[in-house]
Design an enzyme around this catalytic site. Sequence first.
Site, PDB file in Angstrom:
ATOM      1  N   LYS A   7      -1.804  -1.029  -3.781  1.00 54.68           N
ATOM      2  CA  LYS A   7      -2.435  -0.855  -3.388  1.00 54.68           C
ATOM      3  C   LYS A   7      -2.045   1.249  -3.442  1.00 54.68           C
ATOM      4  O   LYS A   7      -1.647   1.645  -2.552  1.00 54.68           O
ATOM      5  CB  LYS A   7      -3.516  -0.921  -2.692  1.00 54.68           C
ATOM      6  CG  LYS A   7      -4.663   0.399  -2.563  1.00 54.68           C
ATOM      7  CD  LYS A   7      -5.293   0.337  -1.446  1.00 54.68           C
ATOM      8  CE  LYS A   7      -6.524   1.807  -1.198  1.00 54.68           C
ATOM      9  NZ  LYS A   7      -7.238   1.581  -0.110  1.00 54.68           N
TER      10      LYS A   7
ATOM     11  N   TYR B  31       1.319  -1.471  -0.391  1.00 53.77           N
ATOM     12  CA  TYR B  31      -0.080   0.268   0.129  1.00 53.77           C
ATOM     13  C   TYR B  31       1.096   1.469  -0.867  1.00 53.77           C
ATOM     14  O   TYR B  31       1.578   1.175   0.647  1.00 53.77           O
ATOM     15  CB  TYR B  31      -0.969   0.030   1.556  1.00 53.77           C
ATOM     16  CG  TYR B  31      -2.284   1.086   0.971  1.00 53.77           C
ATOM     17  CD1 TYR B  31      -2.154   1.669   0.454  1.00 53.77           C
ATOM     18  CD2 TYR B  31      -3.077   0.929   2.175  1.00 53.77           C
ATOM     19  CE1 TYR B  31      -3.380   3.016   0.238  1.00 53.77           C
ATOM     20  CE2 TYR B  31      -3.509   2.136   2.374  1.00 53.77           C
ATOM     21  CZ  TYR B  31      -4.135   2.864   2.151  1.00 53.77           C
ATOM     22  OH  TYR B  31      -4.512   3.796   1.873  1.00 53.77           O
TER      23      TYR B  31
END
Length: 294
Positions: A164, A136
């Site tokens: 992500k 992330y």
Amino acid sequence: MTTPFGRTLCAVITPFTASGTLDLGGAQLLAAHLVGNGCDGLVLSGTTGESPTTTDAEKSALIAAVREAVGGRARIVAGIGTPDTRHTTDLAREAEKAGADGLLVVSPYYSRPPQDAIEAHFHEVADATGLPLMVYDVPARTGTRIAPETMLRLAEHPGIVAVKDCSNDFLAAQKVLARTDLAYYAGCDEHNLALYAVGGSGYVSTVANVVPDRLRAVLDAFDAGDTARAARLQQRATPLIEAVMSAGLPGSVTVKALLNALALPAGPVRAPLRAADPATADTLLSLHADLSEA
């Protein structure tokens, strides 16, 4: 294009009761609703899920409850990121025990480690379980960017399979896509179609909490070869995306305001966050109605 965690993932809010306790029944109802309306993956205890203010025990209980509700109909990705590598690896093991299919791991925040330390952190977490890991990258919240060169090295680890992307660096994302097998998921809803069009795997969407079917329709149109329709559908969603994500409030606040207005499980946010004011909630509801009628 690979889709290790699905294609249309929702960054799910964490429902609380009126008194502020974890609402597991509400979480199950919401999860079933999202999966029934187009989500093939659910990300729990991420930023939108208010992970900084939920306990380790609550995170595990949430995974188990949602797993029970959706069974094998959707992949469950557990947000386990903390600024402490040891704590993060502990949460990874607990998420695996609770039934998660994968891990969402944010780069360590606040301490702002250098790139070699960030790389070592992800390697240690990836080695802690048998679950695949989604990196992330959200420098606006962590204070530290995961450099493209670091991402290239992380891609060599067999357990690190996805990203992500909230870097807002579209060029860097394309460069890493071209040189690795990492599955890239848009973490900013305004990039859902754009990243998908250059080889991304889908999205991890906050706005999917309130319009899961509308966002899935964008990718479905693109996959069907109707790129003009995909663009129109993305454009139609833009006013709501902007209101949810760029109104000066965290997405958890705006989404919960809208879900509560729609009589779907949400409840309050936990302090230090505060509920959206009535005018903001009314605006969100109006934009939702406009999109639903389009």
